[in-house]
Design a protein around this motif. Structure first.
Motif, PDB file in Angstrom:
ATOM      1  N   LEU A 100      -1.944  36.980   0.509  1.00 47.96           N
ATOM      2  CA  LEU A 100      -1.032  35.766   0.423  1.00 47.96           C
ATOM      3  C   LEU A 100      -0.752  35.929  -1.107  1.00 47.96           C
ATOM      4  CD1 LEU A 100       0.640  33.308   2.163  1.00 47.96           C
ATOM      5  CD2 LEU A 100      -0.657  31.785   0.991  1.00 47.96           C
ATOM      6  N   GLU A 101      -1.085  36.522  -1.650  1.00 50.15           N
ATOM      7  CA  GLU A 101      -0.175  36.918  -3.183  1.00 50.15           C
ATOM      8  C   GLU A 101       0.342  38.459  -2.927  1.00 50.15           C
ATOM      9  OE1 GLU A 101      -3.923  36.658  -5.265  1.00 50.15           O
ATOM     10  OE2 GLU A 101      -3.172  34.481  -6.165  1.00 50.15           O
ATOM     11  N   ARG A 102      -0.225  39.152  -2.462  1.00 46.56           N
ATOM     12  CA  ARG A 102       0.593  39.761  -2.281  1.00 46.56           C
ATOM     13  C   ARG A 102       1.878  40.664  -1.487  1.00 46.56           C
ATOM     14  NH1 ARG A 102      -4.427  41.830  -1.226  1.00 46.56           N
ATOM     15  NH2 ARG A 102      -3.821  42.339   1.015  1.00 46.56           N
ATOM     16  N   ASP A 103       2.087  39.519   0.170  1.00 49.11           N
ATOM     17  CA  ASP A 103       3.152  39.087   0.793  1.00 49.11           C
ATOM     18  C   ASP A 103       2.636  37.914   1.421  1.00 49.11           C
ATOM     19  OD1 ASP A 103       5.055  39.766   2.791  1.00 49.11           O
ATOM     20  OD2 ASP A 103       4.969  41.664   2.507  1.00 49.11           O
ATOM     21  N   ALA A 104       2.963  37.213   1.328  1.00 40.99           N
ATOM     22  CA  ALA A 104       2.564  35.888   2.117  1.00 40.99           C
ATOM     23  C   ALA A 104       3.919  36.306   3.382  1.00 40.99           C
ATOM     24  CB  ALA A 104       3.873  35.013   1.607  1.00 40.99           C
ATOM     25  N   LYS A 105       4.740  36.618   3.859  1.00 37.65           N
ATOM     26  CA  LYS A 105       5.203  37.280   4.866  1.00 37.65           C
ATOM     27  C   LYS A 105       4.349  37.920   5.674  1.00 37.65           C
ATOM     28  CE  LYS A 105       8.921  38.341   8.182  1.00 37.65           C
ATOM     29  NZ  LYS A 105       8.616  37.232   8.776  1.00 37.65           N
ATOM     30  N   ALA A 106       3.961  39.080   5.908  1.00 36.72           N
ATOM     31  CA  ALA A 106       3.067  39.421   5.555  1.00 36.72           C
ATOM     32  C   ALA A 106       1.807  38.661   6.514  1.00 36.72           C
ATOM     33  CB  ALA A 106       2.278  40.696   5.178  1.00 36.72           C
ATOM     34  N   CYS A 107       1.154  38.485   5.951  1.00 40.42           N
ATOM     35  CA  CYS A 107      -0.124  37.189   5.269  1.00 40.42           C
ATOM     36  C   CYS A 107       0.217  36.560   6.719  1.00 40.42           C
ATOM     37  CB  CYS A 107      -0.207  36.737   4.368  1.00 40.42           C
ATOM     38  SG  CYS A 107      -2.070  35.850   4.292  1.00 40.42           S
ATOM     39  N   ALA A 108       1.662  35.432   6.230  1.00 40.96           N
ATOM     40  CA  ALA A 108       1.203  34.207   7.543  1.00 40.96           C
ATOM     41  C   ALA A 108       1.933  35.350   9.320  1.00 40.96           C
ATOM     42  CB  ALA A 108       2.353  33.525   7.384  1.00 40.96           C
ATOM     43  N   ASP A 109       2.312  36.287   9.201  1.00 40.56           N
ATOM     44  CA  ASP A 109       2.718  36.924  10.383  1.00 40.56           C
ATOM     45  C   ASP A 109       1.412  37.103  11.020  1.00 40.56           C
ATOM     46  OD1 ASP A 109       5.567  35.736  10.285  1.00 40.56           O
ATOM     47  OD2 ASP A 109       5.951  38.146   9.163  1.00 40.56           O
ATOM     48  N   ASN A 110       0.457  37.889  10.320  1.00 38.81           N
ATOM     49  CA  ASN A 110      -0.501  38.597  10.486  1.00 38.81           C
ATOM     50  C   ASN A 110      -1.756  37.293  11.317  1.00 38.81           C
ATOM     51  OD1 ASN A 110       0.084  40.425  10.193  1.00 38.81           O
ATOM     52  ND2 ASN A 110      -1.148  41.533   7.891  1.00 38.81           N
ATOM     53  N   PHE A 111      -1.520  36.808  10.698  1.00 37.99           N
ATOM     54  CA  PHE A 111      -2.584  35.598  11.087  1.00 37.99           C
ATOM     55  C   PHE A 111      -1.789  35.065  12.258  1.00 37.99           C
ATOM     56  CE2 PHE A 111      -3.236  30.532  11.358  1.00 37.99           C
ATOM     57  CZ  PHE A 111      -4.415  30.891  10.694  1.00 37.99           C
ATOM     58  N   ARG A 112      -0.446  34.757  12.358  1.00 40.25           N
ATOM     59  CA  ARG A 112       0.111  34.104  14.039  1.00 40.25           C
ATOM     60  C   ARG A 112      -0.339  35.237  14.572  1.00 40.25           C
ATOM     61  NH1 ARG A 112       4.239  29.708  12.975  1.00 40.25           N
ATOM     62  NH2 ARG A 112       5.263  30.776  14.582  1.00 40.25           N
ATOM     63  N   ALA A 113       0.083  36.478  14.398  1.00 42.57           N
ATOM     64  CA  ALA A 113      -0.288  37.259  15.707  1.00 42.57           C
ATOM     65  C   ALA A 113      -1.594  37.201  16.428  1.00 42.57           C
ATOM     66  CB  ALA A 113       0.136  38.553  15.038  1.00 42.57           C
ATOM     67  N   ALA A 114      -2.737  37.091  15.331  1.00 46.33           N
ATOM     68  CA  ALA A 114      -4.438  36.913  16.165  1.00 46.33           C
ATOM     69  C   ALA A 114      -3.812  35.768  16.896  1.00 46.33           C
ATOM     70  CB  ALA A 114      -5.198  36.432  14.910  1.00 46.33           C
ATOM     71  N   LEU A 115      -2.435  35.166  16.143  1.00 50.50           N
ATOM     72  CA  LEU A 115      -3.301  33.978  17.465  1.00 50.50           C
ATOM     73  C   LEU A 115      -2.191  33.686  18.787  1.00 50.50           C
ATOM     74  CD1 LEU A 115      -3.069  30.721  14.710  1.00 50.50           C
ATOM     75  CD2 LEU A 115      -5.111  31.974  16.451  1.00 50.50           C
ATOM     76  N   GLY A 116      -1.947  34.555  18.683  1.00 47.33           N
ATOM     77  CA  GLY A 116      -0.854  35.655  20.206  1.00 47.33           C
ATOM     78  C   GLY A 116       0.913  34.781  19.642  1.00 47.33           C
ATOM     79  N   LEU A 117       1.133  34.293  18.565  1.00 44.82           N
ATOM     80  CA  LEU A 117       2.166  33.850  18.217  1.00 44.82           C
ATOM     81  C   LEU A 117       3.320  35.166  17.210  1.00 44.82           C
ATOM     82  CD1 LEU A 117       1.374  30.737  16.474  1.00 44.82           C
ATOM     83  CD2 LEU A 117       2.067  31.218  18.980  1.00 44.82           C
ATOM     84  N   ALA A 118       4.175  34.419  18.050  1.00 47.30           N
ATOM     85  CA  ALA A 118       5.971  35.308  16.832  1.00 47.30           C
ATOM     86  C   ALA A 118       5.571  35.160  15.148  1.00 47.30           C
ATOM     87  CB  ALA A 118       6.986  34.894  17.992  1.00 47.30           C
ATOM     88  N   PRO A 119       6.364  36.128  14.927  1.00 45.53           N
ATOM     89  CA  PRO A 119       6.170  35.628  13.194  1.00 45.53           C
ATOM     90  C   PRO A 119       6.657  34.661  13.097  1.00 45.53           C
ATOM     91  CG  PRO A 119       7.608  38.069  13.916  1.00 45.53           C
ATOM     92  CD  PRO A 119       6.938  37.612  15.580  1.00 45.53           C
ATOM     93  N   ALA A 120       7.282  34.043  12.465  1.00 43.32           N
ATOM     94  CA  ALA A 120       7.324  32.540  11.292  1.00 43.32           C
ATOM     95  C   ALA A 120       8.773  32.871  11.335  1.00 43.32           C
ATOM     96  CB  ALA A 120       6.490  32.065  10.480  1.00 43.32           C
ATOM     97  N   PRO A 121       9.400  31.765  12.132  1.00 46.02           N
ATOM     98  CA  PRO A 121      10.868  31.413  12.157  1.00 46.02           C
ATOM     99  C   PRO A 121      11.755  31.333  10.799  1.00 46.02           C
ATOM    100  CG  PRO A 121       9.957  29.178  12.760  1.00 46.02           C
ATOM    101  CD  PRO A 121       8.664  30.363  12.435  1.00 46.02           C
ATOM    102  N   GLY A 122      10.962  31.490   9.894  1.00 49.98           N
ATOM    103  CA  GLY A 122      11.559  30.874   8.299  1.00 49.98           C
ATOM    104  C   GLY A 122      10.545  32.075   7.138  1.00 49.98           C
ATOM    105  N   GLU A 123      11.521  31.796   5.604  1.00 50.37           N
ATOM    106  CA  GLU A 123      10.612  31.972   5.253  1.00 50.37           C
ATOM    107  C   GLU A 123       9.478  31.964   4.671  1.00 50.37           C
ATOM    108  OE1 GLU A 123      11.956  33.626   0.644  1.00 50.37           O
ATOM    109  OE2 GLU A 123      13.101  32.362   1.442  1.00 50.37           O
ATOM    110  N   ALA A 124       8.417  32.567   4.486  1.00 50.12           N
ATOM    111  CA  ALA A 124       6.914  31.872   4.366  1.00 50.12           C
ATOM    112  C   ALA A 124       7.116  31.417   2.602  1.00 50.12           C
ATOM    113  CB  ALA A 124       6.214  32.904   4.295  1.00 50.12           C
TER     114      ALA A 124
END
Length: 208
Positions: A100-124
């Motif tokens: 999360l410290e390295r890249d908040a958006k990539a961390c969140a999007d990777n987590f969401r992808a593992a749940l079968g979800l699209a990337p986050a709709p806004g800025e992390a």
């Protein structure tokens, strides 16, 4: 009495879009602000907390006098303690914090992808996502889950909050347990009809 829907980590209120319409009103959704401004309405006593994953812990951290609890893909404790209670090793959460410290958006999007979800709709929102990880690391809901009607819904193939964690949560809360064979860690969107049927029966059984 309202159903108060609280989403899990790196998710948003849209994670309830498939389930919430299948359940009765009145109901509200909390937005913890992981990808924008938070929207947290007043949470008076007498409502029913419907929490997905860490959403259950967040709701119990706010107040302990909910009229009832519905825990979906959730747990009393997430990070394993010295007694072996929990779901994941502390090292796994440390690795998440570092990602999360390295890249908040990539961390969140990777987590969401593992749940079968699209990337986050806004800025992390890194600070709020960090607070969510701290909650998962530190909070133990064990003393707070009993003393009221509780329904625990889980999935046999959930690798993040295993079925054993659902069974343990039902045991310590004295609540009812229903496990879906599939659906993973996303029952509100992978098995909304299953969740809605179980929740509706729970509400009727307790005259909510």
């Amino acid at each position: 009495m309202r159903l108060v829907f609280i989403h899990g980590w790196a998710l948003g209120p849209e994670s309830w879009d498939a389930l919430a319409p299948l359940l009765p009103a009145p109901q509200i959704r909390v937005d913890l602000g992981y990808f924008g401004a938070p929207d947290i309405p007043p949470l008076p006593s007498g409502d029913i907390l419907v929490g997905h994953s860490a959403g259950l812990l967040w709701g119990l951290r706010q107040r302990g006098d909910w009229a009832g609890l519905v825990a979906i893909n959730s747990f009393a404790r997430f990070c394993l303690d010295a007694a072996g209670e929990g779901c994941v090793e502390p090292a796994a959460l440390r690795a998440m914090r570092q990602a999360l410290e390295r890249d908040a958006k990539a961390c969140a999007d990777n987590f969401r992808a593992a749940l079968g979800l699209a990337p986050a709709p806004g800025e992390a929102q890194e600070e709020r996502l960090m607070d969510g990880l701290d909650l998962l690391r530190d909070f133990d809901a064990t003393p707070l889950v009993g003393g009221r009607p509780v329904l625990v819904l889980g999935a046999e193939n959930d690798t993040l909050a295993p079925a054993a964690a659902s069974r343990r949560l039902a045991e310590i809360s004295g609540g009812a347990l229903a496990l879906h064979e599939t659906g993973g860690h996303g029952l509100p969107w992978t098995a909304p009809e299953f969740c809605a049927g179980q929740i509706a029966a729970f509400l009727r059984a307790h005259d909510f």
